[in-house]
Design a protein around this motif. Structure first.
Motif, short mmCIF file in Angstrom:
data_model
loop_
_atom_site.label_atom_id
_atom_site.label_comp_id
_atom_site.label_asym_id
_atom_site.label_seq_id
_atom_site.Cartn_x
_atom_site.Cartn_y
_atom_site.Cartn_z
N GLN A 6 0.87 -1.59 0.30
CA GLN A 6 0.60 -0.22 0.00
C GLN A 6 1.09 1.29 -0.02
O GLN A 6 2.05 0.96 0.10
CB GLN A 6 -1.12 0.01 0.75
CG GLN A 6 -1.89 -0.77 1.33
CD GLN A 6 -2.77 -0.59 1.92
OE1 GLN A 6 -3.38 -1.86 3.38
NE2 GLN A 6 -3.69 -0.22 2.17
N CYS A 23 -2.90 0.17 -3.48
CA CYS A 23 -3.35 -1.76 -3.38
C CYS A 23 -1.68 -2.09 -4.88
O CYS A 23 -3.02 -1.45 -5.28
CB CYS A 23 -4.57 -1.59 -3.13
SG CYS A 23 -4.27 -3.36 -2.35
N ILE A 93 -6.76 -0.61 4.91
CA ILE A 93 -6.03 -1.81 4.58
C ILE A 93 -6.73 -1.74 3.56
O ILE A 93 -7.61 -2.56 3.52
CB ILE A 93 -6.50 -2.68 5.81
CG1 ILE A 93 -5.75 -2.00 7.34
CG2 ILE A 93 -5.99 -3.83 5.91
CD1 ILE A 93 -5.75 -2.59 8.51
N SER A 95 -7.43 -5.57 0.80
CA SER A 95 -6.87 -7.02 0.77
C SER A 95 -6.81 -7.48 -0.76
O SER A 95 -7.87 -7.53 -1.35
CB SER A 95 -7.26 -7.84 1.37
OG SER A 95 -7.44 -9.19 1.83
N PHE A 110 -3.86 -9.08 2.65
CA PHE A 110 -3.82 -8.06 3.45
C PHE A 110 -2.29 -7.16 3.51
O PHE A 110 -1.79 -7.09 3.20
CB PHE A 110 -3.70 -8.08 5.02
CG PHE A 110 -5.04 -8.44 5.47
CD1 PHE A 110 -5.20 -9.71 4.93
CD2 PHE A 110 -6.64 -7.82 5.26
CE1 PHE A 110 -7.23 -10.53 5.62
CE2 PHE A 110 -7.45 -7.80 5.05
CZ PHE A 110 -7.91 -9.65 5.43
N GLY A 113 -1.38 -1.85 5.66
CA GLY A 113 -2.48 -0.36 5.92
C GLY A 113 -1.38 0.99 5.06
O GLY A 113 -0.50 1.03 5.28
N GLN B 38 -3.59 -9.37 13.75
CA GLN B 38 -2.52 -7.97 13.45
C GLN B 38 -2.57 -7.50 14.85
O GLN B 38 -2.45 -7.59 16.04
CB GLN B 38 -4.12 -6.88 13.63
CG GLN B 38 -3.60 -6.22 12.87
CD GLN B 38 -5.27 -4.76 12.48
OE1 GLN B 38 -6.46 -5.70 13.12
NE2 GLN B 38 -4.83 -4.05 11.33
N GLN B 42 -0.23 -2.28 12.11
CA GLN B 42 0.05 -3.05 10.44
C GLN B 42 -1.12 -4.16 9.90
O GLN B 42 -2.69 -4.46 10.65
CB GLN B 42 1.12 -4.88 10.93
CG GLN B 42 2.45 -4.11 11.09
CD GLN B 42 3.18 -5.37 12.15
OE1 GLN B 42 3.18 -6.24 11.40
NE2 GLN B 42 4.10 -5.19 12.52
N GLY B 43 -1.06 -4.84 8.57
CA GLY B 43 -2.67 -5.16 8.21
C GLY B 43 -2.50 -6.94 8.90
O GLY B 43 -1.85 -7.45 9.44
#
Lengths: 119, 112
Positions: A6, A23, A93, A95, A110, A113, B38, B42-43
């Motif tokens: 990201q 993304c 976030i 995905s 994912f 973020g 998580q 962070q993701g």
């Protein structure tokens, strides 16, 4: 493998401006990508499902004209927060689902973020 | 997707096993149990998933009860870096667009 990136990782913008978050699936193709939002000490909330080459599907309560999603290629989806306000400050976030021969598999990976702060 | 119930928080001493429970009493026969975690800011990170047999990988073990109504994620030797929110999710595995839906998870604190 299966890395999602990201950009930017964090951004600060002024109220009323627009911010674009990218993304990317770095080592796989993703027909389907998802965008989540997370407020402090809360769980991830699904905002929308993005399919390559078609319009995104938004969850109830998410304004599609405010959160513009574009999924123009199999490796890139963008989320643009338009006319941002302080209440849009959040952790966003993305995905991605792995696609094989154009069909999404169940694995979902994912990104790290993006923290958006609107002043 | 079936709903899951997890404790809000747990503590674990560093080096000890962390056992994180999850109740999913309404799980359907074609739904898998997934665990993600998580770490702060962070993701989510995939840990493990299973259908009915116990599973083990380099990160953790997943123990699913015979009636599949509950499961336990086991981190065999917890470290400080395992401090995170752990999410138990049940979902049908297919090739459709159904995304992962996150509950509140369990906040695991590993203490030195």
């Amino acid at each position: 493998g299966a890395v999602v990136s990201q950009h930017p990782s964090r951004v600060i913008c002024k109220s009323g401006t627009s911010v674009k978050i990218e993304c990317r699936s770095l080592d796989f193709q993703a027909t389907t990508m998802f965008w989540y939002r997370q407020f402090p000490k809360k769980s991830l909330m699904l905002m929308a499902t993005s399919n390559e080459g078609s319009k995104a599907t938004y969850e109830q309560g998410v304004e599609k004209d405010k959160f513009l999603i574009n999924h123009a290629s199999l490796t890139l989806s963008t989320l643009t927060v338009t006319s941002a306000h302080p209440e849009d400050s959040s952790f966003y976030i993305c995905s991605a689902r792995v696609s094989v021969a154009g069909v999404s598999r169940y694995e979902q990976y994912f990104g790290p973020g993006t923290r958006l702060t609107v002043t | 997707d079936a709903k899951t119930t997890q404790p809000t928080s747990m503590d674990c001493a560093e080096g000890r096993a962390a056992n994180l429970p999850c109740n999913h009493s309404t799980i359907s026969g074609n739904e898998y149990v997934y665990w993600y975690r998580q770490i702060h800011s962070q993701g989510p990170q995939y840990i493990i998933h299973g259908l009915k047999n116990n599973e083990t990988n380099e990160m953790a073990s997943l123990i699913i009860t015979e009636d599949r109504k509950s499961s336990t994620l086991i981190l065999p030797h917890a470290t400080l870096r395992d401090t995170a929110v752990y999410y138990c999710i049940v979902r049908v595995v297919n090739s459709g667009n159904t995304p992962l839906v996150f509950g509140k998870g369990t906040r695991l604190s590993v203490i030195a």
